[in-house]
Structures are given as structure tokens and as C-alpha cells.
Enzyme design. Structure first.
Site, PDB file in Angstrom:
ATOM      1  N   ARG A  44       0.708  -1.101   0.057  1.00 24.77           N
ATOM      2  CA  ARG A  44       0.061   0.114  -0.105  1.00 24.77           C
ATOM      3  C   ARG A  44       0.730   1.181   0.162  1.00 24.77           C
ATOM      4  NH1 ARG A  44      -2.982  -3.145  -1.536  1.00 24.77           N
ATOM      5  NH2 ARG A  44      -4.894  -3.945  -0.743  1.00 24.77           N
ATOM      6  N   ARG A  71      -4.916  27.331  -5.690  1.00 19.94           N
ATOM      7  CA  ARG A  71      -4.249  26.090  -5.058  1.00 19.94           C
ATOM      8  C   ARG A  71      -3.656  25.631  -6.542  1.00 19.94           C
ATOM      9  NH1 ARG A  71      -2.983  26.154   0.091  1.00 19.94           N
ATOM     10  NH2 ARG A  71      -4.695  26.372   1.348  1.00 19.94           N
ATOM     11  N   ALA A  83      -6.875  28.504   7.426  1.00 23.85           N
ATOM     12  CA  ALA A  83      -6.061  27.099   7.739  1.00 23.85           C
ATOM     13  C   ALA A  83      -4.829  26.955   7.905  1.00 23.85           C
ATOM     14  CB  ALA A  83      -7.014  26.068   6.970  1.00 23.85           C
ATOM     15  N   LEU A  85      -0.867  24.397   8.554  1.00 27.23           N
ATOM     16  CA  LEU A  85      -0.226  23.100   9.126  1.00 27.23           C
ATOM     17  C   LEU A  85       0.078  22.956  10.481  1.00 27.23           C
ATOM     18  CD1 LEU A  85       2.224  22.803   5.901  1.00 27.23           C
ATOM     19  CD2 LEU A  85       0.075  21.735   6.092  1.00 27.23           C
ATOM     20  N   GLU A 100      -3.328  30.844  12.760  1.00 28.98           N
ATOM     21  CA  GLU A 100      -3.714  30.771  11.196  1.00 28.98           C
ATOM     22  C   GLU A 100      -4.786  32.086  11.157  1.00 28.98           C
ATOM     23  OE1 GLU A 100      -2.190  29.709   8.784  1.00 28.98           O
ATOM     24  OE2 GLU A 100      -0.721  28.526  10.103  1.00 28.98           O
ATOM     25  N   PRO A 122      -8.526   9.250   3.529  1.00 30.70           N
ATOM     26  CA  PRO A 122      -7.925   8.240   4.100  1.00 30.70           C
ATOM     27  C   PRO A 122      -7.583   6.996   3.154  1.00 30.70           C
ATOM     28  CG  PRO A 122     -10.179   8.273   4.455  1.00 30.70           C
ATOM     29  CD  PRO A 122     -10.166   9.357   3.887  1.00 30.70           C
ATOM     30  N   GLY A 123      -8.008   7.155   2.006  1.00 29.58           N
ATOM     31  CA  GLY A 123      -7.628   6.040   1.151  1.00 29.58           C
ATOM     32  C   GLY A 123      -6.155   6.223   0.600  1.00 29.58           C
ATOM     33  N   GLU A 127      -3.420  12.364   6.569  1.00 32.86           N
ATOM     34  CA  GLU A 127      -3.907  13.562   6.944  1.00 32.86           C
ATOM     35  C   GLU A 127      -5.231  13.815   7.644  1.00 32.86           C
ATOM     36  OE1 GLU A 127      -4.174  17.976   4.999  1.00 32.86           O
ATOM     37  OE2 GLU A 127      -5.168  16.109   3.950  1.00 32.86           O
TER      38      GLU A 127
END
Length: 206
Positions: A44, A71, A83, A85, A100, A122-123, A127
Site C-alpha cells: 500500500r 491552489r 487554515a 499546517l 492561522e 484516508p484511501g 492527514e
């Protein structure tokens, strides 16, 4: 079969090996060999990410602060929440969120609560984005405001009625995942009288 029995027989996915493919400041790419149900293993590829926070900043008039930012991965500007990190080691996510909010929207918050936690995709990545609700908003003094660079220098900042923002989500005008989740969660929490909100220092999932 009861839920307890189902949990008792769940397969345990064990990592047999791990190969680093790429390491950067924000994420790393690895290949893991994982045990599968019924025997055998499978490779994976996944992205390990430092994580992030986002902020639904809601003012006394019921308006939410949105930013429009370019983006590069999607090649266009998106409506988003303030937002950033969680890349400062040991820093509380609520502290990151407050910073932020100040840097991207020139705002302070007298109150922070947790709205929702989002595994963005989540695939392929671990994060996790923690979305906060900020209320009792104030202005950052002009002399203390952040000097924005790169894409942030092009930010557009607006205030929109929360219900109008939810309408933008349903119309497909807002597609940023944490923004979608945060706006819908904020509208639901408001309609429930702000019950069920978690404290700003609530543990992260897992």
C-alpha cells in the site's frame, strides 16, 4: 452477532515492512507491506502528513469568514476556511488555529471549540484536519498584522451568512473538504444550540 463479538474477531492489519519513497517538509510517501484477511500481504502506497487545522470564524451577526485562495494542484482559486499546517512540534492545535486565524484573516477569537475532525482522504493519506469554531471575534491591530507572501498575498477575505455559505456547499461552489465539513458542522451545531461541542483541548482521534 453482537458488536462486541464483531470487534473481537476483526483482522489485525500489521505492517511487515516499510520503504520510504520521498520525504519533504510537509509529507512523506511510503510503501507499506500489510497483512490481509485470509493470509498473505499487500503493498500500500500512502502519504504521511503533518496534519492541519481550519477555523470556522463566526461573528455576532451569524456571518462566517471565508477566504478565496489559489491552489496549484487544482489550478484554480477555492473558497476555504482560514487554515494551516500543524508543523510546529509540540504545539497545541488550538494555538495553531489562533495563529492561522490572525495571519490569514486578521482576527482574534475570544472562544475556540472543536467542531469536527476530518481525515481528508484516508484511501491514501493519514492527514487529519481539526476544524475549530471561533467566536467572540476581534481585530488584530494593524501594526501587528501578518505580512502575507506567495499565494497568501492574493487572498480574498469575505464574510458570508452561515446559511448562505451552506448553500454554496450544496450548490458545488465550495469543494474544499475541511471547509465543507466545517460549515455543515457549524450550521448543525448552531441549530442544536451549540450543544455537543468539544473543548478546544479535546484529544485528537486515535
Amino acid at each position: 452477532m453482537s458488536q462486541r463479538s464483531e470487534r473481537a474477531v476483526e483482522h489485525r492489519y500489521e505492517v511487515r515492512s516499510r520503504e520510504l519513497r520521498y520525504r519533504g517538509r510537509i509529507f512523506e510517501v511510503v510503501t507499506e507491506e500489510v497483512t490481509m484477511p485470509g493470509g498473505g500481504t499487500a503493498a500500500r502506497d500512502l502519504v504521511r502528513h503533518v496534519g492541519a487545522v481550519a477555523v470556522v470564524a463566526l461573528d455576532a451577526a451569524g456571518q462566517v469568514v471565508l477566504i478565496r485562495q489559489y491552489r496549484q494542484p487544482v489550478g484554480r482559486r477555492l473558497w476555504e476556511l482560514p487554515a494551516g499546517l500543524t508543523d510546529v512540534s509540540g504545539e497545541d492545535p488550538a494555538v495553531t488555529a489562533a495563529r492561522e486565524l490572525a495571519e490569514e484573516a486578521d482576527l482574534t477569537a475570544g472562544r475556540l471549540d472543536v467542531l469536527v475532525d476530518v481525515h481528508s482522504s484516508p484511501g491514501f493519506t493519514d492527514e487529519l484536519v481539526r476544524v475549530f469554531l471561533a467566536r467572540e471575534l476581534g481585530e488584530v491591530p494593524a501594526e501587528q498584522r501578518h505580512d502575507r507572501h506567495d499565494e497568501e498575498a492574493d487572498l480574498q477575505i469575505v464574510r458570508i451568512d452561515l446559511d448562505e455559505a451552506v448553500g454554496m456547499v450544496l450548490a458545488g461552489e465550495i469543494s474544499n473538504g475541511p471547509c465543507v465539513a466545517g460549515l455543515l458542522a457549524a450550521a448543525r451545531a448552531r441549530d442544536a444550540g451549540w450543544s455537543g461541542l468539544r473543548r478546544a483541548d479535546a484529544p485528537l482521534p486515535g
